[in-house]
Design a protein around this motif. Sequence first.
Motif, PDB file in Angstrom:
ATOM      1  N   VAL A  11      36.482  61.750  41.134  1.00  0.00           N
ATOM      2  CA  VAL A  11      35.105  62.261  41.088  1.00  0.00           C
ATOM      3  C   VAL A  11      34.311  61.544  42.166  1.00  0.00           C
ATOM      4  CG1 VAL A  11      33.115  62.762  39.644  1.00  0.00           C
ATOM      5  CG2 VAL A  11      35.373  62.561  38.618  1.00  0.00           C
ATOM      6  N   LEU A  49      25.123  58.242  60.495  1.00  0.00           N
ATOM      7  CA  LEU A  49      23.917  59.022  60.187  1.00  0.00           C
ATOM      8  C   LEU A  49      22.647  58.286  60.618  1.00  0.00           C
ATOM      9  CD1 LEU A  49      24.787  60.361  56.598  1.00  0.00           C
ATOM     10  CD2 LEU A  49      25.185  61.461  58.812  1.00  0.00           C
ATOM     11  N   ALA A  81      30.111  66.504  38.687  1.00  0.00           N
ATOM     12  CA  ALA A  81      30.486  66.232  37.292  1.00  0.00           C
ATOM     13  C   ALA A  81      29.206  65.885  36.548  1.00  0.00           C
ATOM     14  CB  ALA A  81      31.469  65.075  37.239  1.00  0.00           C
ATOM     15  N   ALA A 107      34.390  57.638  41.944  1.00  0.00           N
ATOM     16  CA  ALA A 107      33.991  57.214  43.296  1.00  0.00           C
ATOM     17  C   ALA A 107      32.702  57.936  43.675  1.00  0.00           C
ATOM     18  CB  ALA A 107      35.116  57.524  44.285  1.00  0.00           C
ATOM     19  N   ALA A 285      35.950  52.836  42.279  1.00  0.00           N
ATOM     20  CA  ALA A 285      36.032  52.186  43.598  1.00  0.00           C
ATOM     21  C   ALA A 285      34.835  52.601  44.450  1.00  0.00           C
ATOM     22  CB  ALA A 285      37.329  52.610  44.297  1.00  0.00           C
ATOM     23  N   ASP A 287      31.050  52.179  46.439  1.00  0.00           N
ATOM     24  CA  ASP A 287      29.683  51.729  46.153  1.00  0.00           C
ATOM     25  C   ASP A 287      29.355  51.715  44.665  1.00  0.00           C
ATOM     26  OD1 ASP A 287      29.405  51.661  48.893  1.00  0.00           O
ATOM     27  OD2 ASP A 287      27.598  52.902  48.971  1.00  0.00           O
ATOM     28  N   HIS A 305      29.502  48.564  51.045  1.00  0.00           N
ATOM     29  CA  HIS A 305      29.977  48.486  52.426  1.00  0.00           C
ATOM     30  C   HIS A 305      31.164  49.409  52.634  1.00  0.00           C
ATOM     31  CE1 HIS A 305      28.489  44.038  52.319  1.00  0.00           C
ATOM     32  NE2 HIS A 305      27.504  44.880  52.423  1.00  0.00           N
ATOM     33  N   TRP A 306      31.239  49.957  53.826  1.00  0.00           N
ATOM     34  CA  TRP A 306      32.269  50.902  54.228  1.00  0.00           C
ATOM     35  C   TRP A 306      33.672  50.329  53.973  1.00  0.00           C
ATOM     36  CZ3 TRP A 306      36.301  51.757  57.549  1.00  0.00           C
ATOM     37  CH2 TRP A 306      36.534  53.059  57.989  1.00  0.00           C
TER      38      TRP A 306
HETATM   39  C1  LIG Z   1      22.914  55.917  56.450  1.00  0.00           C
HETATM   40  C2  LIG Z   1      23.993  54.924  56.069  1.00  0.00           C
HETATM   41  C3  LIG Z   1      24.483  54.030  57.026  1.00  0.00           C
HETATM   42  C4  LIG Z   1      25.484  53.114  56.684  1.00  0.00           C
HETATM   43  N1  LIG Z   1      25.929  52.231  57.630  1.00  0.00           N
HETATM   44  C5  LIG Z   1      26.877  51.331  57.292  1.00  0.00           C
HETATM   45  C6  LIG Z   1      27.356  50.392  58.252  1.00  0.00           C
HETATM   46  O1  LIG Z   1      26.905  50.375  59.406  1.00  0.00           O
HETATM   47  N2  LIG Z   1      28.324  49.516  57.869  1.00  0.00           N
HETATM   48  C7  LIG Z   1      28.835  49.494  56.593  1.00  0.00           C
HETATM   49  O2  LIG Z   1      29.693  48.648  56.271  1.00  0.00           O
HETATM   50  N3  LIG Z   1      28.402  50.376  55.664  1.00  0.00           N
HETATM   51  C8  LIG Z   1      27.444  51.283  55.986  1.00  0.00           C
HETATM   52  N4  LIG Z   1      26.999  52.185  55.044  1.00  0.00           N
HETATM   53  C9  LIG Z   1      27.589  52.148  53.678  1.00  0.00           C
HETATM   54  C10 LIG Z   1      28.840  53.024  53.568  1.00  0.00           C
HETATM   55  O3  LIG Z   1      28.652  54.271  54.169  1.00  0.00           O
HETATM   56  C11 LIG Z   1      29.163  53.165  52.092  1.00  0.00           C
HETATM   57  O4  LIG Z   1      29.532  51.893  51.633  1.00  0.00           O
HETATM   58  C12 LIG Z   1      30.243  54.202  51.807  1.00  0.00           C
HETATM   59  O5  LIG Z   1      29.809  55.493  52.149  1.00  0.00           O
HETATM   60  C13 LIG Z   1      30.633  54.177  50.334  1.00  0.00           C
HETATM   61  O6  LIG Z   1      31.525  55.196  50.068  1.00  0.00           O
HETATM   62  P1  LIG Z   1      31.677  55.792  48.596  1.00  0.00           P
HETATM   63  O7  LIG Z   1      32.675  56.889  48.728  1.00  0.00           O
HETATM   64  O8  LIG Z   1      31.901  54.694  47.643  1.00  0.00           O
HETATM   65  O9  LIG Z   1      30.244  56.384  48.220  1.00  0.00           O
HETATM   66  P2  LIG Z   1      29.407  57.534  48.878  1.00  0.00           P
HETATM   67  O10 LIG Z   1      29.661  57.580  50.341  1.00  0.00           O
HETATM   68  O11 LIG Z   1      28.015  57.363  48.389  1.00  0.00           O
HETATM   69  O12 LIG Z   1      30.017  58.872  48.263  1.00  0.00           O
HETATM   70  C14 LIG Z   1      29.913  59.224  46.932  1.00  0.00           C
HETATM   71  C15 LIG Z   1      30.068  60.723  46.818  1.00  0.00           C
HETATM   72  O13 LIG Z   1      30.075  61.080  45.451  1.00  0.00           O
HETATM   73  C16 LIG Z   1      29.270  62.215  45.278  1.00  0.00           C
HETATM   74  N5  LIG Z   1      28.800  62.265  43.891  1.00  0.00           N
HETATM   75  C17 LIG Z   1      27.783  61.564  43.319  1.00  0.00           C
HETATM   76  N6  LIG Z   1      27.669  61.889  42.007  1.00  0.00           N
HETATM   77  C18 LIG Z   1      28.626  62.802  41.768  1.00  0.00           C
HETATM   78  C19 LIG Z   1      29.018  63.499  40.605  1.00  0.00           C
HETATM   79  N7  LIG Z   1      28.404  63.333  39.425  1.00  0.00           N
HETATM   80  N8  LIG Z   1      30.043  64.379  40.691  1.00  0.00           N
HETATM   81  C20 LIG Z   1      30.706  64.565  41.874  1.00  0.00           C
HETATM   82  N9  LIG Z   1      30.367  63.922  43.009  1.00  0.00           N
HETATM   83  C21 LIG Z   1      29.347  63.037  42.944  1.00  0.00           C
HETATM   84  C22 LIG Z   1      28.162  62.040  46.275  1.00  0.00           C
HETATM   85  O14 LIG Z   1      27.510  63.274  46.549  1.00  0.00           O
HETATM   86  C23 LIG Z   1      28.922  61.487  47.461  1.00  0.00           C
HETATM   87  O15 LIG Z   1      29.410  62.508  48.282  1.00  0.00           O
HETATM   88  C24 LIG Z   1      26.002  53.101  55.357  1.00  0.00           C
HETATM   89  C25 LIG Z   1      25.491  53.999  54.396  1.00  0.00           C
HETATM   90  C26 LIG Z   1      24.502  54.904  54.744  1.00  0.00           C
HETATM   91  C27 LIG Z   1      23.963  55.844  53.696  1.00  0.00           C
END
Ligand SMILES: Cc1cc2nc3c(=O)[nH]c(=O)nc-3n(C[C@H](O)[C@H](O)[C@H](O)COP(=O)(O)OP(=O)(O)OC[C@H]3O[C@@H](n4cnc5c(N)ncnc54)[C@H](O)[C@@H]3O)c2cc1C
Length: 441
Positions: A11, A49, A81, A107, A285, A287, A305-306
Amino acid sequence: MTPEPAGIVVVGASLAGLRGAEALRRGGYDGPLTLVGAEPHRPYDRPPLSKHVLAGELAADATRLPELTDLHARWRLGSPAVSLDRAARTLRLADGSVLAYEALLIATGAEARPWPAETGGGLAGLFTLRGRDDAAALREALVSRPRQVLIVGGGLIGCEAASCLRDLGLPVTLVDPNPAPLARGLGSFVGGVIASCLRDAGAAFRPNTMVHAFEGDAAGHVARARLADGSTIETNLVIAALGATRATGWLRGAGLKADAGGVTCDAACRVLDADGAPCPDIYAAGDVARWPIPLYGDRLIAVEHWGNAVEQAAHAARNMLAGPGDQRPYAHLPAFWSSQFGINIKVIGLPEGADSVAVVQGSRSSRRFLAVYGRAGRSIAAVSFDQARWLPAYAEAITAGAAFPPIIDATDQPRVQTAAPGFPSPRQAAPARPSTETVDV
Ligand SMILES: Cc1cc2nc3c(=O)[nH]c(=O)nc-3n(C[C@H](O)[C@H](O)[C@H](O)COP(=O)(O)OP(=O)(O)OC[C@H]3O[C@@H](n4cnc5c(N)ncnc54)[C@H](O)[C@@H]3O)c2cc1C
């Protein structure tokens, strides 16, 4: 509705979701795999972005993440979800469909904290920046050359946006409740360097300043910000860079330890139920996940963090496929990068909580330096400004809990002087933040 058998369900179809799904396939899982995503897009990368997309160097829809493995997955995009029934082992999507899962990887990441509706949040011209569509809308608004941009919040995203907008020649004011930008994540000692960059770039920086409300014109477009001290700033475009809350609303009522600060996991990335017991079939896993980090006293921390999203997703997938007797702890040294004002910033470890900082190479005045953070006589984190070459050596020292100030062998820096890092008090730093710890400079 009859539940659809969906195998392992991931998810959140973004960085952690995609890399987790790939690791499941690489690890030998050949059953049904379903990725559920709230957004209509295939997984894309967020770091560009607030950098290349705002600058107009990259289109928002050119950020798609490379898919590294043939997933043979069912993609359920554009329908989040909305609830989880652990007893029935099903989850419900917003479109009404019900998926039966064998195991679940959560996720769902985080969401930009919006400006409150009662103090102007609904006005046109007010933007947040979390997703690809946010970036596209903001970029379009920038192309029409707003008269005065106000950025609220001097964290990573606020500062990166300020840097891009000054490169575009737009008038920018950045306000922050702290004495320096990035103060919450890096402290004012290091954040002060970014304050000088902002000023040199021609942005107005207003430290120790809180926006109380936004006021609109007759057409409902933002016109000014009213500050806590009663003064006003005229503006026709606002970027609210207020940090993020974890996307856990859909888990309400599921009997898990989850709130706006994240989903709590054990060291093996298994999600804990309300009684604190690990669920054998639910992992998290990226954020959204907070877990105990031994290096920082087993504090429960969500790391935004990425690099963590990639590593933790792969680790969670590995444990999902392993037996209950082979659940390995996730060992991760947090690390992130940022680029702003022509400087490449890299951070390892968690500076927050440091009681001391020392510049061990270069100087703040040159804006090329490496600084190490210490707490109670131990090195806990390091930051480099255009000086990343030696960072791996400090990563080892930090992981080993080496002494602070670090003993270095650099002829160009014979004496190491320590300083107060200048972290703001929680009240100063955080209007309306969630109560749990997160790392989102
Ligand atoms: C503008 C920006 C710049 C960044 N720059 C950096 C950087 O320079 N260096 C760095 O280390 N990190 C950076 N980051 C942080 C990095 O991008 C994140 O740590 C990373 O995207 C985390 O990935 P994730 O998949 O855990 O979460 P996310 O990328 O937040 O993805 C989660 C996904 O789950 C979806 N979702 C949410 N709720 C639901 C639900 N109920 N059902 C289904 N789907 C759902 C969301 O729509 C989203 O698509 C940045 C973040 C942003 C926003």
